[in-house]
Design a protein around this motif. Structure first.
Motif, PDB file in Angstrom:
ATOM      1  N   ALA A 313       0.836  -1.204   0.000  1.00 48.90           N
ATOM      2  CA  ALA A 313       0.000   0.000   0.000  1.00 48.90           C
ATOM      3  C   ALA A 313       0.869   1.251   0.000  1.00 48.90           C
ATOM      4  O   ALA A 313       0.659   2.163  -0.810  1.00 48.90           O
ATOM      5  CB  ALA A 313      -0.919  -0.008   1.211  1.00 48.90           C
ATOM      6  N   ARG A 314       1.852   1.321   0.881  1.00 52.45           N
ATOM      7  CA  ARG A 314       2.734   2.484   0.910  1.00 52.45           C
ATOM      8  C   ARG A 314       3.513   2.585  -0.401  1.00 52.45           C
ATOM      9  O   ARG A 314       3.709   3.681  -0.926  1.00 52.45           O
ATOM     10  CB  ARG A 314       3.706   2.416   2.088  1.00 52.45           C
ATOM     11  N   ASN A 315       3.951   1.453  -0.922  1.00 53.55           N
ATOM     12  CA  ASN A 315       4.699   1.450  -2.179  1.00 53.55           C
ATOM     13  C   ASN A 315       3.872   2.053  -3.307  1.00 53.55           C
ATOM     14  O   ASN A 315       4.409   2.712  -4.204  1.00 53.55           O
ATOM     15  CB  ASN A 315       5.114   0.027  -2.535  1.00 53.55           C
ATOM     16  N   CYS A 316       2.559   1.849  -3.259  1.00 57.98           N
ATOM     17  CA  CYS A 316       1.668   2.396  -4.286  1.00 57.98           C
ATOM     18  C   CYS A 316       1.273   3.833  -3.977  1.00 57.98           C
ATOM     19  O   CYS A 316       1.299   4.694  -4.853  1.00 57.98           O
ATOM     20  CB  CYS A 316       0.415   1.511  -4.389  1.00 57.98           C
ATOM     21  N   PHE A 317       0.947   4.105  -2.712  1.00 60.66           N
ATOM     22  CA  PHE A 317       0.359   5.399  -2.360  1.00 60.66           C
ATOM     23  C   PHE A 317       1.362   6.549  -2.367  1.00 60.66           C
ATOM     24  O   PHE A 317       1.001   7.682  -2.686  1.00 60.66           O
ATOM     25  CB  PHE A 317      -0.295   5.320  -0.979  1.00 60.66           C
ATOM     26  N   TYR A 318       2.615   6.292  -1.986  1.00 59.17           N
ATOM     27  CA  TYR A 318       3.532   7.417  -1.798  1.00 59.17           C
ATOM     28  C   TYR A 318       3.855   8.134  -3.117  1.00 59.17           C
ATOM     29  O   TYR A 318       4.155   9.340  -3.132  1.00 59.17           O
ATOM     30  CB  TYR A 318       4.825   6.961  -1.109  1.00 59.17           C
ATOM     31  N   LYS A 319       3.780   7.419  -4.225  1.00 56.41           N
ATOM     32  CA  LYS A 319       4.205   7.998  -5.501  1.00 56.41           C
ATOM     33  C   LYS A 319       3.288   9.141  -5.939  1.00 56.41           C
ATOM     34  O   LYS A 319       3.761  10.228  -6.279  1.00 56.41           O
ATOM     35  CB  LYS A 319       4.266   6.899  -6.565  1.00 56.41           C
ATOM     36  N   ARG A 320       1.986   8.893  -5.923  1.00 57.18           N
ATOM     37  CA  ARG A 320       1.078   9.980  -6.309  1.00 57.18           C
ATOM     38  C   ARG A 320       0.864  10.970  -5.170  1.00 57.18           C
ATOM     39  O   ARG A 320       0.471  12.110  -5.429  1.00 57.18           O
ATOM     40  CB  ARG A 320      -0.251   9.412  -6.802  1.00 57.18           C
ATOM     41  N   SER A 321       1.114  10.563  -3.932  1.00 55.43           N
ATOM     42  CA  SER A 321       1.076  11.534  -2.838  1.00 55.43           C
ATOM     43  C   SER A 321       2.135  12.602  -3.069  1.00 55.43           C
ATOM     44  O   SER A 321       1.899  13.796  -2.868  1.00 55.43           O
ATOM     45  CB  SER A 321       1.312  10.836  -1.496  1.00 55.43           C
ATOM     46  N   SER A 322       3.301  12.157  -3.490  1.00 59.19           N
ATOM     47  CA  SER A 322       4.376  13.093  -3.809  1.00 59.19           C
ATOM     48  C   SER A 322       3.983  14.002  -4.963  1.00 59.19           C
ATOM     49  O   SER A 322       4.206  15.220  -4.921  1.00 59.19           O
ATOM     50  CB  SER A 322       5.654  12.331  -4.161  1.00 59.19           C
ATOM     51  N   LEU A 323       3.371  13.433  -5.997  1.00 60.60           N
ATOM     52  CA  LEU A 323       2.996  14.216  -7.164  1.00 60.60           C
ATOM     53  C   LEU A 323       1.934  15.258  -6.824  1.00 60.60           C
ATOM     54  O   LEU A 323       2.016  16.415  -7.250  1.00 60.60           O
ATOM     55  CB  LEU A 323       2.502  13.288  -8.279  1.00 60.60           C
ATOM     56  N   TYR A 350       5.923  21.250   0.634  1.00 57.81           N
ATOM     57  CA  TYR A 350       5.903  19.966  -0.090  1.00 57.81           C
ATOM     58  C   TYR A 350       6.108  18.790   0.858  1.00 57.81           C
ATOM     59  O   TYR A 350       5.350  17.811   0.820  1.00 57.81           O
ATOM     60  CB  TYR A 350       6.983  19.949  -1.177  1.00 57.81           C
ATOM     61  N   HIS A 351       7.129  18.850   1.707  1.00 55.14           N
ATOM     62  CA  HIS A 351       7.400  17.747   2.639  1.00 55.14           C
ATOM     63  C   HIS A 351       6.210  17.510   3.573  1.00 55.14           C
ATOM     64  O   HIS A 351       5.812  16.366   3.815  1.00 55.14           O
ATOM     65  CB  HIS A 351       8.660  18.044   3.463  1.00 55.14           C
ATOM     66  N   PHE A 352       5.660  18.593   4.094  1.00 54.29           N
ATOM     67  CA  PHE A 352       4.514  18.479   4.993  1.00 54.29           C
ATOM     68  C   PHE A 352       3.328  17.834   4.292  1.00 54.29           C
ATOM     69  O   PHE A 352       2.714  16.894   4.790  1.00 54.29           O
ATOM     70  CB  PHE A 352       4.138  19.874   5.520  1.00 54.29           C
ATOM     71  N   MET A 353       2.995  18.345   3.097  1.00 52.37           N
ATOM     72  CA  MET A 353       1.791  17.895   2.415  1.00 52.37           C
ATOM     73  C   MET A 353       1.943  16.475   1.876  1.00 52.37           C
ATOM     74  O   MET A 353       0.997  15.675   1.946  1.00 52.37           O
ATOM     75  CB  MET A 353       1.449  18.859   1.281  1.00 52.37           C
ATOM     76  N   ALA A 354       3.104  16.132   1.348  1.00 53.67           N
ATOM     77  CA  ALA A 354       3.311  14.773   0.836  1.00 53.67           C
ATOM     78  C   ALA A 354       3.146  13.750   1.958  1.00 53.67           C
ATOM     79  O   ALA A 354       2.514  12.700   1.768  1.00 53.67           O
ATOM     80  CB  ALA A 354       4.696  14.654   0.205  1.00 53.67           C
ATOM     81  N   THR A 355       3.702  14.052   3.125  1.00 53.45           N
ATOM     82  CA  THR A 355       3.580  13.141   4.269  1.00 53.45           C
ATOM     83  C   THR A 355       2.146  13.053   4.746  1.00 53.45           C
ATOM     84  O   THR A 355       1.638  11.970   5.062  1.00 53.45           O
ATOM     85  CB  THR A 355       4.492  13.613   5.423  1.00 53.45           C
ATOM     86  N   TYR A 356       1.474  14.194   4.788  1.00 58.05           N
ATOM     87  CA  TYR A 356       0.072  14.218   5.224  1.00 58.05           C
ATOM     88  C   TYR A 356      -0.802  13.379   4.292  1.00 58.05           C
ATOM     89  O   TYR A 356      -1.656  12.616   4.745  1.00 58.05           O
ATOM     90  CB  TYR A 356      -0.442  15.652   5.260  1.00 58.05           C
ATOM     91  N   ILE A 357      -0.586  13.507   2.994  1.00 58.97           N
ATOM     92  CA  ILE A 357      -1.422  12.792   2.032  1.00 58.97           C
ATOM     93  C   ILE A 357      -1.225  11.287   2.147  1.00 58.97           C
ATOM     94  O   ILE A 357      -2.183  10.516   2.229  1.00 58.97           O
ATOM     95  CB  ILE A 357      -1.119  13.265   0.594  1.00 58.97           C
ATOM     96  N   VAL A 358       0.035  10.835   2.154  1.00 54.75           N
ATOM     97  CA  VAL A 358       0.269   9.388   2.191  1.00 54.75           C
ATOM     98  C   VAL A 358      -0.197   8.791   3.518  1.00 54.75           C
ATOM     99  O   VAL A 358      -0.747   7.679   3.539  1.00 54.75           O
ATOM    100  CB  VAL A 358       1.762   9.059   1.925  1.00 54.75           C
ATOM    101  N   ASP A 359      -0.024   9.509   4.621  1.00 54.77           N
ATOM    102  CA  ASP A 359      -0.501   9.008   5.914  1.00 54.77           C
ATOM    103  C   ASP A 359      -2.025   8.864   5.913  1.00 54.77           C
ATOM    104  O   ASP A 359      -2.571   7.882   6.437  1.00 54.77           O
ATOM    105  CB  ASP A 359      -0.067   9.942   7.041  1.00 54.77           C
ATOM    106  N   GLY A 360      -2.707   9.844   5.310  1.00 58.43           N
ATOM    107  CA  GLY A 360      -4.164   9.774   5.251  1.00 58.43           C
ATOM    108  C   GLY A 360      -4.660   8.623   4.400  1.00 58.43           C
ATOM    109  O   GLY A 360      -5.622   7.932   4.759  1.00 58.43           O
ATOM    110  N   LEU A 361      -4.006   8.384   3.269  1.00 58.86           N
ATOM    111  CA  LEU A 361      -4.394   7.276   2.395  1.00 58.86           C
ATOM    112  C   LEU A 361      -4.160   5.933   3.077  1.00 58.86           C
ATOM    113  O   LEU A 361      -4.992   5.021   2.991  1.00 58.86           O
ATOM    114  CB  LEU A 361      -3.610   7.338   1.086  1.00 58.86           C
ATOM    115  N   LEU A 362      -3.028   5.795   3.748  1.00 63.23           N
ATOM    116  CA  LEU A 362      -2.726   4.532   4.432  1.00 63.23           C
ATOM    117  C   LEU A 362      -3.704   4.273   5.569  1.00 63.23           C
ATOM    118  O   LEU A 362      -4.160   3.138   5.773  1.00 63.23           O
ATOM    119  CB  LEU A 362      -1.292   4.566   4.973  1.00 63.23           C
ATOM    120  N   GLU A 363      -4.023   5.317   6.307  1.00 60.61           N
ATOM    121  CA  GLU A 363      -4.942   5.155   7.436  1.00 60.61           C
ATOM    122  C   GLU A 363      -6.336   4.743   6.976  1.00 60.61           C
ATOM    123  O   GLU A 363      -6.989   3.916   7.603  1.00 60.61           O
ATOM    124  CB  GLU A 363      -5.027   6.470   8.219  1.00 60.61           C
TER     125      GLU A 363
END
Length: 443
Positions: A313-323, A350-363
């Motif tokens: 899940a993280r392997n998939c989610f982090y890529k578009r979270s970054s984008l 960018y660092h704040f928002m990318a982390t926030y997005i991927v954490d929300g998707l994983l949760e």
């Protein structure tokens, strides 16, 4: 069994923002600042439809396209989005109304004139929509490309996310495929219909969307097919706080000076889209190559977390979270006038928002995604400690095997060790006849 509802608090009070965004954020209560920020950015991205940006891992240029989901209990205050959309999208909505009136006038004329000598049907560009059928959306996109030769981003706004789910239940077409394609500029959709009124065309449909709803409507809109198909990776999920027993949120009014600043930015972005005589303005590429090392740094940190946990899940989610975060950061940089002195603030955002997005998707969807892809249980969302972190600093292969059995994992110990050694997360220590591995060492 339903997931227990959780609320994530995020402090953005110390984050510097362009004034045309900060005015909205500063007017909101602390618990709503992030939701307001995302709503405002979504609107500005739609208005900035002629902006382009180069992302580190892609060859083609990106448009600023986002899909925002605001989730909260009934009566939690989700209606704040209405005022933001009304203020920021007012000029574009007025233009849409004028374009729709052209269609209405033509239909009235067709009903009155019985002969075949009719003028050509007007080609209109309507961009603000709510619920819509797939065929009508295709027709709207085709009209824009016919008129201008290029696509423009639509703006989808729904105060009740259930409208989108209900659209599929009624005789409306399934919009899941379009939902995925709309995230990327240049991802064309081909529509072929048998009836004369249909739109048979290859179109590039792209949109910014802002949907509000409850947990229940979120489950209806993002169902199993959406999780498995990758729709969730394109979403930015923002949950409002638990309002049980609290007063209704109070937003401060924006004064006339602030309103003028906001309107000036709206007018600027509209004028950078439509020129004189309705001529489409050229695109502008935002120079963001200076941020590539920061993007690579954040993505590398995520890959390390993937290796530690084995999380698909993280392997998939982090890529578009970054984008998604990168697109937002590019907008901020542009609104600051591409001022190099603001680059540190853009990187921080960018660092704040990318982390926030991927954490929300994983949760929200990590557990279901991993279960669908038969991933190891240790990688499921909500797992606080990965298998890597569960091991002591020095461990044997047998200890790793015991932990794998204990957690009922499917991945072989050899696979973990191979990947960790390749990523330099561990090294082999020679000690008598025991196969010993050490982590947290300085390479």
């Amino acid at each position: 069994m339903k997931k227990e509802k959780t609320t994530k608090t995020t402090d953005i009070g110390n984050m510097e923002l362009p004034e045309c965004i900060a005015l909205f954020v500063n007017s909101a209560p602390d618990e709503f600042k992030l939701a307001v920020l995302l709503s405002v950015i979504c609107c500005y991205c739609t208005l900035a439809t002629r902006l382009r940006v180069k992302y580190l891992y892609d060859l083609d240029l990106h448009a600023l396209l986002l899909q925002i989901l605001i989730v909260g209990e009934p009566g939690a205050g989700k209606s704040f989005t209405r005022g933001i959309v009304k203020r920021l999208m007012g000029r574009l909505r007025l233009r849409d109304k004028e374009e729709r009136n052209k269609e209405k006038d033509y239909r009235k004329m067709v009903r009155k004139i019985k002969n075949k000598n009719l003028p050509d049907e007007p080609v209109v560009d309507v961009r603000c929509i709510q619920t819509i059928t797939r065929s009508m959306l295709t027709k709207r996109a085709d009209a824009i490309q016919t008129k201008f030769g290029e696509p423009l981003s639509f703006f989808l706004f729904a105060e009740e996310m259930s409208l989108m789910a209900d659209s599929n239940k009624r005789a409306y077409a399934d919009l899941r495929t379009l939902d995925r394609l709309a995230y990327d500029l240049g991802a064309e959709f081909c529509s072929e219909t048998m009836y004369d009124g249909g739109c048979n065309s290859d179109v590039d449909i792209c949109w910014n969307s802002l949907f509000c709803g409850t947990e229940h409507s979120l489950e209806e809109y993002i169902d199993k097919r959406s999780i498995e198909g990758g729709n969730v990776t394109r979403k930015v999920l923002c949950k409002l706080p638990d309002m049980l027993g609290d007063n209704a949120p109070k937003f401060k009014p924006i004064d006339s000076t602030g309103s003028a600043i906001i309107q000036n930015m709206v007018d600027r972005l509209m004028d950078e889209t439509y020129g004189e005589n309705d001529k489409l303005q050229p695109t502008h590429e935002i120079p963001m190559a200076w941020m590539d090392p920061q993007v690579e740094k954040w993505c590398q940190a995520q890959r390390v977390e993937v290796l530690k946990s084995g999380s698909r899940a993280r392997n998939c989610f982090y890529k578009r979270s970054s984008l998604s975060a990168f697109r937002m950061a590019a907008l901020l940089y542009y609104l600051w006038g591409e001022d190099e002195s603001k680059q540190k603030q853009v990187v921080k955002f960018y660092h704040f928002m990318a982390t926030y997005i991927v954490d929300g998707l994983l949760e929200q969807w990590g557990r279901e995604y991993d279960q669908m892809h038969q991933a190891d249980k240790d990688s499921l969302a909500g797992q606080k400690t990965s298998i890597y972190d569960s091991l002591p600093n020095q461990f044997t292969r047998d200890q790793l095997r015991e932990l794998i059995v204990k957690l009922s994992l499917k991945t072989d110990a050899r696979n973990f060790i191979c990947k960790w050694k390749h990523a330099k997360l561990i090294r082999e220590v020679k000690e008598s006849n025991t196969e010993l591995f050490e982590k947290n060492y300085k390479s």
